[in-house]
Design an enzyme around this catalytic site. Structure first.
Site, PDB file in Angstrom:
ATOM      1  N   CYS A  92      11.344 -60.185  19.797  1.00  0.00           N
ATOM      2  CA  CYS A  92      11.391 -59.072  19.805  1.00  0.00           C
ATOM      3  C   CYS A  92      11.661 -58.604  21.357  1.00  0.00           C
ATOM      4  CB  CYS A  92      10.432 -58.250  19.156  1.00  0.00           C
ATOM      5  SG  CYS A  92       8.566 -58.903  19.754  1.00  0.00           S
ATOM      6  N   GLU A 104      20.285 -54.455  18.626  1.00  0.00           N
ATOM      7  CA  GLU A 104      19.468 -55.572  18.765  1.00  0.00           C
ATOM      8  C   GLU A 104      20.329 -56.835  17.990  1.00  0.00           C
ATOM      9  OE1 GLU A 104      15.861 -56.158  16.587  1.00  0.00           O
ATOM     10  OE2 GLU A 104      15.000 -57.094  18.236  1.00  0.00           O
ATOM     11  N   GLU A 154       5.586 -52.740  14.625  1.00  0.00           N
ATOM     12  CA  GLU A 154       6.140 -53.532  15.875  1.00  0.00           C
ATOM     13  C   GLU A 154       7.661 -54.089  15.479  1.00  0.00           C
ATOM     14  OE1 GLU A 154       7.331 -55.667  18.068  1.00  0.00           O
ATOM     15  OE2 GLU A 154       6.152 -57.373  18.130  1.00  0.00           O
ATOM     16  N   LYS A 157       1.613 -61.028   3.789  1.00  0.00           N
ATOM     17  CA  LYS A 157       3.083 -61.555   3.284  1.00  0.00           C
ATOM     18  C   LYS A 157       3.737 -61.994   4.554  1.00  0.00           C
ATOM     19  CE  LYS A 157       6.974 -59.624   2.586  1.00  0.00           C
ATOM     20  NZ  LYS A 157       7.795 -60.859   2.724  1.00  0.00           N
TER      21      LYS A 157
HETATM   22  O1  TXE Z   1      13.853 -58.374   9.018  1.00  0.00           O
HETATM   23  P1  TXE Z   1      13.091 -57.407   7.901  1.00  0.00           P
HETATM   24  P2  TXE Z   1      15.132 -59.290   8.638  1.00  0.00           P
HETATM   25  C1  TXE Z   1      15.371 -57.574  13.473  1.00  0.00           C
HETATM   26  C2  TXE Z   1      16.378 -58.470  13.846  1.00  0.00           C
HETATM   27  C3  TXE Z   1      16.906 -59.039  12.635  1.00  0.00           C
HETATM   28  C4  TXE Z   1      16.647 -57.886  11.688  1.00  0.00           C
HETATM   29  C5  TXE Z   1      16.522 -58.113  10.235  1.00  0.00           C
HETATM   30  O2  TXE Z   1      17.360 -57.477  14.608  1.00  0.00           O
HETATM   31  O3  TXE Z   1      18.337 -59.361  12.723  1.00  0.00           O
HETATM   32  O4  TXE Z   1      15.292 -57.131  12.048  1.00  0.00           O
HETATM   33  O5  TXE Z   1      15.887 -59.238   9.868  1.00  0.00           O
HETATM   34  C6  TXE Z   1       9.697 -57.760   4.862  1.00  0.00           C
HETATM   35  N1  TXE Z   1       9.016 -53.276   2.225  1.00  0.00           N
HETATM   36  N2  TXE Z   1      13.953 -58.222  13.523  1.00  0.00           N
HETATM   37  O6  TXE Z   1      15.876 -58.938   7.514  1.00  0.00           O
HETATM   38  O7  TXE Z   1      13.693 -57.121   6.870  1.00  0.00           O
HETATM   39  C7  TXE Z   1      10.363 -59.076   4.726  1.00  0.00           C
HETATM   40  O8  TXE Z   1      10.243 -59.882   3.419  1.00  0.00           O
HETATM   41  C8  TXE Z   1       8.013 -54.122   2.781  1.00  0.00           C
HETATM   42  C9  TXE Z   1      13.219 -57.905  14.596  1.00  0.00           C
HETATM   43  O9  TXE Z   1      14.585 -60.608   8.508  1.00  0.00           O
HETATM   44  O10 TXE Z   1      12.440 -56.321   8.695  1.00  0.00           O
HETATM   45  C10 TXE Z   1       9.753 -59.899   5.832  1.00  0.00           C
HETATM   46  O11 TXE Z   1       8.608 -60.380   5.567  1.00  0.00           O
HETATM   47  N3  TXE Z   1       8.350 -55.307   3.338  1.00  0.00           N
HETATM   48  C11 TXE Z   1      11.703 -58.399  14.489  1.00  0.00           C
HETATM   49  C12 TXE Z   1       9.419 -58.471   6.953  1.00  0.00           C
HETATM   50  O12 TXE Z   1       9.427 -57.379   6.271  1.00  0.00           O
HETATM   51  C13 TXE Z   1       9.613 -55.601   3.598  1.00  0.00           C
HETATM   52  C14 TXE Z   1      11.718 -59.930  13.783  1.00  0.00           C
HETATM   53  C15 TXE Z   1      10.573 -58.571   8.017  1.00  0.00           C
HETATM   54  O13 TXE Z   1      11.945 -58.237   7.421  1.00  0.00           O
HETATM   55  C16 TXE Z   1      10.896 -54.823   3.121  1.00  0.00           C
HETATM   56  C17 TXE Z   1      12.525 -59.911  12.823  1.00  0.00           C
HETATM   57  C18 TXE Z   1      10.375 -53.468   2.315  1.00  0.00           C
HETATM   58  N4  TXE Z   1      11.422 -52.575   2.174  1.00  0.00           N
HETATM   59  C19 TXE Z   1      13.674 -59.051  12.792  1.00  0.00           C
HETATM   60  N5  TXE Z   1      12.038 -55.350   3.277  1.00  0.00           N
HETATM   61  C20 TXE Z   1      10.653 -58.102  15.799  1.00  0.00           C
HETATM   62  N6  TXE Z   1      10.385 -56.931  16.006  1.00  0.00           N
HETATM   63  O14 TXE Z   1      10.338 -59.303  15.993  1.00  0.00           O
HETATM   64  C21 TXE Z   1      11.730 -56.551   4.091  1.00  0.00           C
HETATM   65  N7  TXE Z   1      10.422 -56.612   4.014  1.00  0.00           N
END
Ligand code: TXE
Length: 484
Positions: free
Chosen positions: A282, A379, A248, A173
């Protein structure tokens, strides 16, 4: 007109029965295509297809088939590097040269895990009592692979390649914001004679699709990359059934610049560390820690260099910083810039919107920051960096380790012994000395503390998709000799 088919389940293409989602090009804010996402039922269908392929095909036992399939996928992806790179840049806004790197790293990842499993040997040892022990690694089963939008294909490949190489079947996904290269990748899978159901693609957001995957009783492992809040929720949900999970998550990584470092080189690494991929990384070095004695000259040159940075259309070859992912994310970053100012930090440069269209921001630099400030602790995930000073190594270590995160760190110095000593004191999963950012597919990647659980890449990345089994063999069946 028939709705487009973007879900790949059990080796067939389906039109999503969930929401319709517009894919936005962050360079101009315009819709460039639409996808139909999966319903909860279709997500369940994908898990069932993966379960069927795991139980009923030879995928989990036929290493040769897996190695050939992964190498074929790598070849096909390599042939289409430019098409994939353009799609990634259109969907994410990352500069085209960075997208090309993503694709070539994805190709290397597929080849690395194909090669790793083809050379993997079982551990066999004669034990002191004369029996023989064999330790083997078996696939876990059905893996749900959930990734974010900042490196849509590459972060996917860090999971897909080891999971498939180990003999698992997967449901992938991507982020709801960046589905395009995932669809293109599923098209390649479709050309590879991989048994139906081994690789499944579902599209959609955290709810209902992500949630449905995490909670599905037939999913054996969840591998997630994303924000810490979502990661925490997923970890809690997996804990109730002891589902295998790797995470991660976020970071607030420092680069420490020692006083002997060449200023020009250090500034370049600092800019690269902080603003590569718009800082939406990240491991972004969002905190620069500079020895007091070189602080003035470092900041002066940093500013000079930053003013020359090319913020613009990411499809132009000369662009160094593209737009951030979305209007909402830009607002989140701008909000942090306001928080920084209200906390009393000095915004030395940047943080302004650039151009009329798209989600561009000039790279922002804060000085006069305190360790307790939110812009130092949280972050931001955008082009914002803080610069602090330190007097000695102890203070550098204290500042570097002084957040909840522990993903990465950098040390810049020609005194290798001192740099290595510092590295040994830093609580982070990856430490670059006189370098930054490069992931090596052969070496593990992941976080200490709240930056995650488990490791990707390297042999450790493969172990994340295996269960270990110990088989002890006694050549002769004799009575135990324990009872009278
Ligand atoms: O990430 P999410 P978002 C951090 C960064 C950013 C914040 C939010 O600070 O501003 O996270 O970003 C899926 N059950 N990082 O909202 O929500 C979602 O559909 C299962 C750091 O974009 O973590 C997507 O595919 N899945 C990071 C994925 O999770 C769920 C990179 C990431 O979304 C879910 C990105 C749930 N309950 C953001 N909720 C890094 N470590 O590199 C969401 N998703």
């Amino acid at each position: 007109m028939n709705p487009p088919k973007h879900l790949y389940i059990g080796g067939k293409w389906y039109s999503g029965e969930g929401s319709e989602r517009q894919m936005i090009n962050p360079t101009n804010g315009c819709v460039f295509t639409e996808v139909r996402e999966a319903s909860k039922n279709q997500t369940g269908d994908a898990v069932r297809a993966a379960r069927y392929a795991y139980n009923e095909t030879t995928w989990r036992t036929d290493i040769k088939k897996r190695v050939n399939s992964l190498n074929k996928l790598a070849d096909l992806l390599e042939e289409q590097t430019e098409q994939f790179a353009i799609a990634e840049t259109t969907n994410t806004g990352k500069p085209i040269r960075e997208s090309r790197l993503d694709i070539s790293d994805s190709v290397s990842c597929l080849r690395y895990y194909a090669n790793l499993v083809s050379n993997r040997k079982a551990w066999i040892k004669k034990m002191p009592d004369g029996t023989k022990s064999r330790v083997i690694e078996e696939p876990i089963g059905v893996c749900a692979l959930i990734v974010p939008w900042n490196f849509p294909l590459l972060l996917g490949m860090w999971k897909i390649a080891p999971a498939l190489a180990a003999g698992n079947t997967v449901v992938f996904k991507p982020s709801e914001l960046t589905a395009i290269t995932a669809i293109k990748f599923a098209e390649l899978v479709d050309q590879c004679d991989i048994p139906p159901g081994v690789f499944n693609l579902v599209l959609g957001g955290g709810t209902p699709v992500g949630q449905a995957l995490v909670k599905h009783p037939d999913v054996d492992k969840v591998s997630f990359t994303g924000g810490s809040d979502t990661g925490r929720k997923i970890n809690e949900q997996c804990a109730s059934s002891f589902k295998r999970v790797s995470l991660e998550l976020g970071g607030k990584s420092p680069i420490i610049v020692l006083e002997d470092a060449d200023i020009k080189a250090a500034v370049e690494w600092g800019i690269f560390g902080s603003f590569f991929n718009q800082g939406e990384v990240c491991v972004a070095s969002s905190r620069l820690l500079i020895h007091k004695s070189i602080y003035q000259s470092f900041v002066e040159y940093f500013l000079e260099k930053l003013q020359r940075i090319n913020v613009g259309n990411p499809l132009d070859e000369g662009t160094e910083i593209g737009p951030v992912i979305s209007a909402g994310h830009r607002e989140k970053i701008e909000n942090y810039i306001e928080i920084g100012k209200s906390e009393g930090a000095r915004l030395l440069y940047g943080g302004q919107r650039v151009g009329e269209k798209g989600y561009f921001l000039s790279p922002a630099v804060f000085t006069e920051v305190k360790q307790s400030m939110r812009i130092v602790q949280e972050e931001i995930f955008g082009p914002v960096v803080t610069i602090q000073t330190f007097r000695d190594d102890n203070e550098a270590i204290e500042l570097a380790n002084g957040t909840l995160y522990g993903l990465a760190a950098g040390v810049l110095s020609n005194d290798f012994e001192r740099a290595e000593r510092l590295a040994s004191c830093l609580k982070a999963g990856t430490i670059w000395i006189n370098s930054y950012h490069t992931p090596y597919v052969e070496a593990p990647w992941g976080g200490f503390k709240q930056s995650g659980i488990g490791r990707e890449l390297g042999p450790q990345g493969l172990s994340g998709y295996t269960e270990v089994k110990h088989i002890n063999l006694n050549n002769e069946l004799k009575p135990v000799g324990w009872y009278k």
